[in-house]
Design a protein around this motif. Structure first.
Motif, short mmCIF file in Angstrom:
data_model
loop_
_atom_site.label_atom_id
_atom_site.label_comp_id
_atom_site.label_asym_id
_atom_site.label_seq_id
_atom_site.Cartn_x
_atom_site.Cartn_y
_atom_site.Cartn_z
N ASN A 128 7.80 2.60 37.14
CA ASN A 128 7.72 4.11 37.56
C ASN A 128 6.90 5.28 36.58
O ASN A 128 7.11 4.93 35.26
CB ASN A 128 8.85 4.59 37.53
CG ASN A 128 9.50 5.98 37.35
OD1 ASN A 128 8.38 6.87 37.57
ND2 ASN A 128 10.14 6.26 38.45
N PRO A 129 5.64 5.10 36.53
CA PRO A 129 4.70 5.76 35.97
C PRO A 129 5.32 6.86 34.91
O PRO A 129 5.49 7.01 33.52
CB PRO A 129 3.48 6.51 36.53
CG PRO A 129 4.22 6.15 37.59
CD PRO A 129 5.54 5.27 37.99
N THR A 130 6.32 8.03 35.57
CA THR A 130 7.16 8.64 34.70
C THR A 130 8.53 8.48 33.66
O THR A 130 8.34 8.89 32.27
CB THR A 130 8.25 9.85 36.17
OG1 THR A 130 7.01 10.21 37.27
CG2 THR A 130 8.64 10.65 34.77
N LEU A 131 8.84 6.86 34.25
CA LEU A 131 9.76 6.61 33.71
C LEU A 131 8.76 6.26 32.09
O LEU A 131 9.73 6.33 30.79
CB LEU A 131 10.65 6.22 34.21
CG LEU A 131 11.06 6.46 35.19
CD1 LEU A 131 12.22 5.56 35.92
CD2 LEU A 131 12.47 7.03 34.41
N GLN A 132 7.85 5.61 32.79
CA GLN A 132 6.96 4.68 31.42
C GLN A 132 6.57 5.89 30.55
O GLN A 132 6.89 5.44 29.12
CB GLN A 132 6.18 4.17 31.97
CG GLN A 132 6.04 3.27 32.72
CD GLN A 132 5.36 1.96 33.72
OE1 GLN A 132 4.34 2.87 33.63
NE2 GLN A 132 5.36 0.85 33.91
N LEU A 133 6.04 7.25 30.93
CA LEU A 133 5.67 7.88 29.85
C LEU A 133 6.94 8.17 29.43
O LEU A 133 7.18 8.66 27.60
CB LEU A 133 5.10 8.54 29.88
CG LEU A 133 4.00 8.59 31.28
CD1 LEU A 133 3.42 9.77 31.54
CD2 LEU A 133 2.94 8.27 29.53
N ARG A 134 8.07 8.49 29.69
CA ARG A 134 9.16 9.01 29.33
C ARG A 134 9.71 7.78 27.55
O ARG A 134 10.06 8.14 26.95
CB ARG A 134 10.48 9.69 30.01
CG ARG A 134 9.79 10.79 30.59
CD ARG A 134 11.52 11.30 31.36
NE ARG A 134 11.39 11.86 32.36
CZ ARG A 134 11.47 13.27 32.19
NH1 ARG A 134 11.47 13.17 30.40
NH2 ARG A 134 11.12 14.48 32.45
N THR B 274 -1.77 4.55 30.75
CA THR B 274 -2.10 5.92 31.48
C THR B 274 -2.11 7.24 30.84
O THR B 274 -1.62 7.81 31.29
CB THR B 274 -0.44 5.62 31.98
OG1 THR B 274 0.54 5.46 31.32
CG2 THR B 274 -0.66 4.50 32.95
#
Length: 409
Positions: free
Chosen positions: A16-22, A51
């Motif tokens: 999940n890109p959102t979770l990865q950035l978080r 990303t």
């Protein structure tokens, strides 16, 4: 020595890109709590894995979540940006973080990024050299008038000076060629060796530093090894076997990235075990040779690198997603708990105190035994006399002294 994390990042496409950035931001907070000195965020615009498109946005968010750790752009691809606009953002971040910003400078790593922007990759190093000519004085608060075939500055200046008088540290990325170290020497900037774990680059580290020293001397600058940073990859666990098992979790998802970049099938891609063997022996493309093992293995690798290079100031852990989030966090905890204090000799005074106590233990124990004996005698002797007095048949006690007043008949 100092220690930090280099977050490119390398996030597999399945996540999940959102979770990865978080989690990247959570990792910066954890690094701050564990006592790491620095965190660097990369800039990439294509290929799917790396990303973070704006390291400045990550620094702004991490700056609000952390207390003391330094935050760097790792690195700004300066051939993609007008120098004035980039300098303005960096100086603003320096104020927003109360002086905790570092600026990393590079030409741009991914040729696909340059292609989308219509930039010939063969020009990027020359563009970086031109950008540096403008960036260095701009970040210092000076005025720049400079024209090239890709930017045109007229009496350009940023509106804010750096947060503190020491200014903002600028570091130039160095991979294989001597371009980065030469420019760093010419302008008195730091060196960021991002491929220190690559066997080809590792053999050139000492030579590149010598080039840096010569360039610095030619331009009246002082080369500083304490501002030399090297980047390597590690995953640690309590045993080597456990570390390998944890990396098996995601190694094939991560190394698929290299197949995407190169367009060819990797022979070691058939199994996690083969990929780990390749990583820890000959190395992986871009990543170099990794340390998959225990804190002792990490210590040995860093000490070897120190010896090979002649010494550097900061070791940066290149962050990967080959293990689960829980195992990844545990790896950094082990590094902070055992590797950092060993390299920095943080416990040297405690060890000295232990050795001193051991060497003098006979003398100390003898004095303690004597003190106990004297205290026992001092307490029991008057008590014995008191008991004798109480044992008389009612006649006047003859026991007297400063602590025992004369009794009346």
């Amino acid at each position: 020595m100092r220690f930090g994390m280099f977050i490119a990042p390398f996030h597999p496409l399945e996540g999940n890109p959102t979770l990865q950035l978080r989690r990247d931001l959570e990792l910066a907070v954890r690094a701050d709590d564990l006592g790491f000195d620095e965190v660097w965020f990369g800039e990439h615009h294509s290929a799917g894995f790396e990303t973070i498109g704006s390291p400045e946005l990550m620094i702004a968010a991490a700056g609000e979540r952390t207390k003391r750790i330094m935050l760097g752009t790792g690195v700004n691809s300066v051939s993609y940006h007008n120098p004035l606009i980039l300098a303005d953002r960096i100086v603003q971040l320096d104020h927003m973080t109360a002086g905790r910003v570092m600026m990393g400078i590079g030409p741009g790593q991914l040729p696909s990024d340059a292609f989308m922007l219509g930039i010939d990759p063969t020009r990027q190093r020359d563009m970086m050299a031109q950008a540096i000519e403008a960036l260095v004085p701009l970040v210092r608060g000076e005025t720049v008038t400079m024209k090239t075939d890709w930017f045109d500055l007229h009496e350009a200046r940023v509106q804010l000076t750096p947060f503190s008088q020491r200014g903002i540290e600028l570091a130039i990325a160095s991979v294989f060629s001597p371009t980065g170290v030469t420019l760093a020497g010419r302008h008195g900037l730091s060196v960021l060796s991002v491929a220190a774990s690559d066997l080809r680059a590792r053999g050139q580290l000492a030579d590149n530093w010598a080039v840096h020293e010569r360039a610095a001397a030619e331009h009246g600058q002082t080369p500083r090894r304490d501002r030399w940073r090297v980047v390597g990859m590690m995953h640690l666990a309590e045993t080597r076997e456990q570390a390998r098992r944890e990396v098996e979790w995601g190694i094939l998802r991560s190394t698929a990235y290299f197949e995407g970049l190169t367009g060819r099938k990797m022979p070691w891609r058939s199994s996690p075990e083969d990929a780990i063997d390749q990583w820890t022996t000959e190395g992986l493309p871009s990543w170099g040779v990794g340390v998959i093992g225990t804190p002792d293995d990490a210590i040995a690798a860093i000490e070897r690198l120190q010896e090979q290079t002649g010494g550097f100031g900061t070791y940066l852990l290149n962050v990967h997603d080959c293990a689960s989030w829980a195992a990844t966090q545990r790896s950094y905890e082990l590094f902070a708990e055992y590797v950092i204090p060993h390299i920095t000799q943080a416990n040297r005074n405690r060890e000295g105190s232990r050795d001193w106590a051991h060497q003098n233990s006979e003398r100390f124990i003898g004095r303690m035994t004597q003190a106990i004996t004297e205290a026992t005698q001092k307490y029991t002797a008057p008590r014995a006399l008191q008991d004798i007095g109480r044992a008389t048949d009612g006649r006047t006690s003859t026991v007297s002294g400063p602590d025992f007043p004369q009794e009346s008949p």
